[in-house]
Design a protein around this motif. Sequence first.
Motif, PDB file in Angstrom:
ATOM      1  N   PHE A  13       9.727  36.190 -34.737  1.00 19.43           N
ATOM      2  CA  PHE A  13       8.964  37.432 -34.645  1.00 19.43           C
ATOM      3  C   PHE A  13       9.536  38.349 -35.713  1.00 19.43           C
ATOM      4  O   PHE A  13      10.604  38.085 -36.272  1.00 19.43           O
ATOM      5  CB  PHE A  13       9.045  38.071 -33.248  1.00 19.43           C
ATOM      6  N   SER A  60      12.862  39.272 -39.742  1.00 22.52           N
ATOM      7  CA  SER A  60      12.475  38.181 -38.845  1.00 22.52           C
ATOM      8  C   SER A  60      13.680  37.691 -38.056  1.00 22.52           C
ATOM      9  O   SER A  60      14.815  37.745 -38.519  1.00 22.52           O
ATOM     10  CB  SER A  60      11.840  37.032 -39.627  1.00 22.52           C
ATOM     11  N   ILE A  72       6.986  38.757 -26.602  1.00 20.42           N
ATOM     12  CA  ILE A  72       7.637  37.587 -27.203  1.00 20.42           C
ATOM     13  C   ILE A  72       7.647  36.433 -26.201  1.00 20.42           C
ATOM     14  O   ILE A  72       7.404  35.281 -26.569  1.00 20.42           O
ATOM     15  CB  ILE A  72       9.063  37.931 -27.691  1.00 20.42           C
ATOM     16  N   TYR A  79       4.223  34.992 -26.084  1.00 24.80           N
ATOM     17  CA  TYR A  79       4.042  34.233 -27.326  1.00 24.80           C
ATOM     18  C   TYR A  79       4.720  32.864 -27.203  1.00 24.80           C
ATOM     19  O   TYR A  79       4.138  31.838 -27.559  1.00 24.80           O
ATOM     20  CB  TYR A  79       4.614  35.037 -28.500  1.00 24.80           C
ATOM     21  N   ILE A 126       2.450  34.808 -35.619  1.00 25.35           N
ATOM     22  CA  ILE A 126       3.778  35.391 -35.381  1.00 25.35           C
ATOM     23  C   ILE A 126       3.625  36.886 -35.109  1.00 25.35           C
ATOM     24  O   ILE A 126       2.853  37.585 -35.785  1.00 25.35           O
ATOM     25  CB  ILE A 126       4.705  35.138 -36.588  1.00 25.35           C
ATOM     26  N   LEU A 127       4.352  37.361 -34.119  1.00 32.42           N
ATOM     27  CA  LEU A 127       4.273  38.768 -33.717  1.00 32.42           C
ATOM     28  C   LEU A 127       5.031  39.661 -34.690  1.00 32.42           C
ATOM     29  O   LEU A 127       6.109  39.306 -35.159  1.00 32.42           O
ATOM     30  CB  LEU A 127       4.862  38.938 -32.317  1.00 32.42           C
ATOM     31  N   THR A 128       4.472  40.831 -34.935  1.00 32.91           N
ATOM     32  CA  THR A 128       5.108  41.829 -35.791  1.00 32.91           C
ATOM     33  C   THR A 128       5.191  43.132 -35.009  1.00 32.91           C
ATOM     34  O   THR A 128       4.199  43.587 -34.447  1.00 32.91           O
ATOM     35  CB  THR A 128       4.294  42.036 -37.084  1.00 32.91           C
TER      36      THR A 128
END
Length: 184
Positions: free
Chosen positions: A77, A83, A132, A135, A171-173
């Motif tokens: 993430f 990252s 997260i 995810y 992908i998480l931001t």
Amino acid sequence: MMDWKQGFYDEPVEGSLEITDEYWRELLTGQENGLEIHEDSNGYPMLRQHVYTLEEAVQMKEIEINAYDSSDKVNCFILDGESGWLNKADRAGLINSINIEKDAGRTETKIWFNNKKHPLPVDFALDMIKKIELYAIDCNDTTEEHLAIIKEFATVQQVQTFDVTKDYPEILTFKSKKDEESIL
């Protein structure tokens, strides 16, 4: 000169075929480079690529799927441009710790990853870790689905051409800075 009859011989064996030393060395070099020696319909030795069975192809693809699943292409993430990853145990521990901090009246917490402290508002941190975790659940579901799909294939080619990277969530931001828009 060498002789061949399902293997190499220095001296003639009944039913063997004579091959040149040059061809013998070529066969050995090919074998050293991953090729296999097989006989043609006349019993003459020839080099060819290994022909994988469906079971071998599935086993190799399972390894590829699991390697991708545990790579930083999935386990990642981004927080404020950096990252990182928090494994399941870390996520569970953080949820517990941050909830304790919240119950004690704290409004700020710290999350460590990549050997760096990331100060965050408590509510932001809780929401981020929950996202997260979701995810990670979705990624695990994708991996398990891929493993199930390849076991249903009928041909080696279907298995070998299966894209192990497809269908994973983005992908998480996250942005924690108050002057920037937070993406949650």
